[in-house]
Design a protein around this motif. Structure first.
Motif, PDB file in Angstrom:
ATOM      1  N   GLU A  14      49.299  45.178  49.213  1.00  0.00           N
ATOM      2  CA  GLU A  14      49.068  44.371  50.420  1.00  0.00           C
ATOM      3  C   GLU A  14      47.641  43.859  50.530  1.00  0.00           C
ATOM      4  N   GLY A  15      46.763  44.293  49.643  1.00  0.00           N
ATOM      5  CA  GLY A  15      45.379  43.831  49.694  1.00  0.00           C
ATOM      6  C   GLY A  15      45.234  42.411  49.180  1.00  0.00           C
ATOM      7  N   ARG A  16      44.027  41.883  49.310  1.00  0.00           N
ATOM      8  CA  ARG A  16      43.787  40.485  48.932  1.00  0.00           C
ATOM      9  C   ARG A  16      42.724  40.328  47.854  1.00  0.00           C
ATOM     10  N   SER A  17      42.021  41.377  47.516  1.00  0.00           N
ATOM     11  CA  SER A  17      40.872  41.232  46.632  1.00  0.00           C
ATOM     12  C   SER A  17      41.260  41.307  45.159  1.00  0.00           C
ATOM     13  N   TYR A  18      40.423  40.721  44.326  1.00  0.00           N
ATOM     14  CA  TYR A  18      40.581  40.772  42.869  1.00  0.00           C
ATOM     15  C   TYR A  18      40.442  42.200  42.343  1.00  0.00           C
ATOM     16  N   PRO A  19      39.412  42.964  42.742  1.00  0.00           N
ATOM     17  CA  PRO A  19      39.341  44.353  42.277  1.00  0.00           C
ATOM     18  C   PRO A  19      40.510  45.200  42.763  1.00  0.00           C
ATOM     19  N   GLY A  20      40.960  44.966  43.995  1.00  0.00           N
ATOM     20  CA  GLY A  20      42.084  45.739  44.520  1.00  0.00           C
ATOM     21  C   GLY A  20      43.354  45.496  43.718  1.00  0.00           C
ATOM     22  N   TRP A  21      43.610  44.239  43.359  1.00  0.00           N
ATOM     23  CA  TRP A  21      44.787  43.922  42.548  1.00  0.00           C
ATOM     24  C   TRP A  21      44.732  44.666  41.213  1.00  0.00           C
ATOM     25  N   HIS A  22      43.581  44.643  40.574  1.00  0.00           N
ATOM     26  CA  HIS A  22      43.455  45.292  39.266  1.00  0.00           C
ATOM     27  C   HIS A  22      43.623  46.810  39.370  1.00  0.00           C
ATOM     28  N   ARG A  23      43.078  47.425  40.401  1.00  0.00           N
ATOM     29  CA  ARG A  23      43.241  48.886  40.530  1.00  0.00           C
ATOM     30  C   ARG A  23      44.694  49.238  40.851  1.00  0.00           C
ATOM     31  N   HIS A  24      45.319  48.455  41.715  1.00  0.00           N
ATOM     32  CA  HIS A  24      46.730  48.706  42.024  1.00  0.00           C
ATOM     33  C   HIS A  24      47.588  48.593  40.768  1.00  0.00           C
ATOM     34  N   MET A  25      47.394  47.549  39.973  1.00  0.00           N
ATOM     35  CA  MET A  25      48.194  47.370  38.762  1.00  0.00           C
ATOM     36  C   MET A  25      47.941  48.490  37.754  1.00  0.00           C
ATOM     37  N   THR A  26      46.723  48.991  37.725  1.00  0.00           N
ATOM     38  CA  THR A  26      46.404  50.119  36.844  1.00  0.00           C
ATOM     39  C   THR A  26      47.185  51.356  37.258  1.00  0.00           C
ATOM     40  N   LEU A  27      47.235  51.641  38.544  1.00  0.00           N
ATOM     41  CA  LEU A  27      47.923  52.837  39.032  1.00  0.00           C
ATOM     42  C   LEU A  27      49.445  52.686  38.947  1.00  0.00           C
ATOM     43  N   VAL A  28      49.956  51.471  39.142  1.00  0.00           N
ATOM     44  CA  VAL A  28      51.382  51.220  38.927  1.00  0.00           C
ATOM     45  C   VAL A  28      51.745  51.481  37.464  1.00  0.00           C
ATOM     46  N   THR A  32      46.685  59.154  59.234  1.00  0.00           N
ATOM     47  CA  THR A  32      45.458  58.488  58.789  1.00  0.00           C
ATOM     48  C   THR A  32      45.259  58.548  57.280  1.00  0.00           C
ATOM     49  N   ALA A  33      46.152  59.232  56.554  1.00  0.00           N
ATOM     50  CA  ALA A  33      45.987  59.352  55.097  1.00  0.00           C
ATOM     51  C   ALA A  33      46.022  57.992  54.421  1.00  0.00           C
ATOM     52  N   PHE A  34      46.774  57.045  54.994  1.00  0.00           N
ATOM     53  CA  PHE A  34      46.873  55.727  54.351  1.00  0.00           C
ATOM     54  C   PHE A  34      45.510  55.057  54.235  1.00  0.00           C
ATOM     55  N   GLN A  35      44.572  55.408  55.143  1.00  0.00           N
ATOM     56  CA  GLN A  35      43.248  54.793  55.083  1.00  0.00           C
ATOM     57  C   GLN A  35      42.522  55.172  53.794  1.00  0.00           C
ATOM     58  N   SER A  36      42.700  56.404  53.359  1.00  0.00           N
ATOM     59  CA  SER A  36      42.076  56.842  52.114  1.00  0.00           C
ATOM     60  C   SER A  36      42.772  56.230  50.903  1.00  0.00           C
ATOM     61  N   LEU A  37      44.092  56.052  50.977  1.00  0.00           N
ATOM     62  CA  LEU A  37      44.811  55.393  49.891  1.00  0.00           C
ATOM     63  C   LEU A  37      44.391  53.933  49.775  1.00  0.00           C
ATOM     64  N   HIS A  38      44.198  53.281  50.908  1.00  0.00           N
ATOM     65  CA  HIS A  38      43.692  51.907  50.888  1.00  0.00           C
ATOM     66  C   HIS A  38      42.281  51.857  50.314  1.00  0.00           C
ATOM     67  N   GLN A  39      41.446  52.792  50.714  1.00  0.00           N
ATOM     68  CA  GLN A  39      40.052  52.810  50.284  1.00  0.00           C
ATOM     69  C   GLN A  39      39.931  52.944  48.767  1.00  0.00           C
ATOM     70  N   VAL A  40      40.729  53.825  48.154  1.00  0.00           N
ATOM     71  CA  VAL A  40      40.554  54.111  46.732  1.00  0.00           C
ATOM     72  C   VAL A  40      40.965  52.925  45.858  1.00  0.00           C
ATOM     73  N   VAL A  41      41.783  52.030  46.395  1.00  0.00           N
ATOM     74  CA  VAL A  41      42.203  50.862  45.633  1.00  0.00           C
ATOM     75  C   VAL A  41      41.404  49.619  46.012  1.00  0.00           C
ATOM     76  N   SER A  42      41.297  49.335  47.286  1.00  0.00           N
ATOM     77  CA  SER A  42      40.727  48.058  47.728  1.00  0.00           C
ATOM     78  C   SER A  42      39.222  48.082  47.957  1.00  0.00           C
ATOM     79  N   GLU A  43      38.659  49.239  48.267  1.00  0.00           N
ATOM     80  CA  GLU A  43      37.239  49.284  48.633  1.00  0.00           C
ATOM     81  C   GLU A  43      36.406  50.158  47.715  1.00  0.00           C
TER      82      GLU A  43
END
Length: 403
Positions: free
Chosen positions: A349-363, A66-77
């Protein structure tokens, strides 16, 4: 959601992978769980083999399903500001390596379907095909260790901005306004203010070249711009020129390629004199968008008069010589993009504009750690960083600029 069992079960060998960096980047995040899981996400990007999906990273880092749910949350939500983290990342990188320039690069992220923010059909020069994709524009530090991304923009075509339903589903903010890729690159260049280092960019079309010359000139920064051969120019001969030049072929305006062919024999090496190295043309150049005189450089394949690549620059004199290593095939090398891919650049794998920006920041944070921390600790650069530093930014030259 915070998975306490996953936190307790974190694998010992992963502890401390990027702890120093993540403490620096995320100390301003308002909640403890945001700081914890943002740090875990960076570690997952660095250490998970293969595809960096949140599920794969969760299983790689924790003994929990279930850890992936928290990883998804911190980026996409989540709600944390990516802008503040990016500023901290830029400062962290510049504390560890000399700055030779700023580069404006673009990344095509292929996507299936049309639900991810900004997805549209676009020609991809790298593959020679028209693909469904997102287009990201990045600001990179050019350093002796490589090209390091520190800021991003996501191109949003008009169909995304004009459709209230799509904007709402992708959580595109009201502050997002129409703009060409060149306009987004100029926004990034404006964010690089505070350093005398030149901005390096690449124009894909004549129209884009005109927009970038105009915009970069208005910013007042020095710049180096790779332009198409069809870019219109006018030339005033420099005293070093020994042959007539600046004559337009009958029926059309003079182009950069015309001038490069005419001055091929009198161009002098810009940096090391190798057969395909860029050479400086002995002429002052003007475009319709630039009131100030520019210099022009070009590279030729042995035995050819038609140039392979052409650059316009606002640099003159000693500063032009210092920046010679920045005249390369591409503003951001393919090896740097391959290294970013290895840190999960295209795996969101997310679809949102904020999620894309947070993912690119962490990459970007993961890639910065990969390039800079091993070199700082052990005095070496890992083999996976790709292109040698001297090829990217001319390590050992005097062309390093401080803030």
């Amino acid at each position: 959601m915070t998975d306490r069992r996953a936190t307790a079960a974190r694998k010992p060998e992963e502890r401390g992978t990027a702890d120093e960096l993540t403490r620096r980047l995320f100390h301003g995040l308002p909640r403890t769980d945001q700081r914890r899981w943002a740090g875990a996400y960076v570690t997952g990007l660095l250490t998970t083999p293969g595809r960096k999906s949140v599920r794969n990273m969760g299983l790689s880092l924790y003994d929990s399903h279930t850890a992936f749910q928290s990883l998804h949350q911190v980026v996409s939500e989540s709600t944390w500001s990516w802008s503040a983290v990016r500023r901290e990342l830029a400062d962290w990188c510049r504390e560890r390596t000399a700055l030779h320039g700023w580069a404006l690069g673009r990344v095509t992220v292929p996507k299936r379907g049309r639900c991810s923010a900004g997805v549209h059909r676009r020609f991809d020069p790298a593959t020679g095909r028209t693909v469904g994709c997102q287009l990201g524009l990045g600001l990179f530090l050019l350093t002796e260790r490589g090209a390091l991304p520190v800021d991003w923009r996501l191109y949003l075509p008009d169909e995304w901005l004009d459709d209230p339903t799509q904007r709402r589903r992708a959580r595109i903010p009201e502050t997002a306004r129409p703009g060409s890729p060149a306009r987004l690159m100029l926004d990034l260049a404006a964010a690089a203010d505070g350093s005398a280092a030149p901005v390096v960019a690449e124009a894909e079309t004549v129209t884009e070249a005109a927009e970038l010359v105009d915009g970069l000139g208005a910013l007042g920064t020095d710049w180096i711009l790779s332009v198409p051969g069809a870019t219109p120019v006018s030339a005033g001969l420099h005293r070093l020129a020994r042959t007539p030049a600046g004559r337009a072929p009958a029926g059309r305006a003079l182009t950069a390629a015309d001038l490069a062919r005419q001055l091929h024999g009198s161009a002098r090496p810009l940096g090391p004199a190798t057969p395909e190295a860029p050479r400086l043309l002995p002429a002052q150049v003007h475009t319709a968008q630039s009131a100030a005189p520019l210099r022009m450089a070009a590279s030729w394949a042995p035995g050819h008069r038609t140039p392979q690549r052409i650059w316009l620059t606002s640099l003159h004199g000693e500063r032009l010589g210092e920046a010679a290593p920045l005249f390369t095939g591409h503003a951001v090398g393919t090896d740097a993009l391959a290294g970013l891919d290895d840190c999960g650049l295209r795996d969101f794998e997310g679809r949102s504009y904020p999620g894309w920006h947070r993912h690119m920041t962490l990459v970007s944070a993961a890639y910065g750690h990969r390039l800079l921390e091993p070199a700082r600790v052990r005095g070496t650069v890992p083999a996976s960083t790709g292109r040698p530093a001297a090829e990217l930014v001319g390590a050992g030259t005097s062309g390093a600029w401080a803030a």
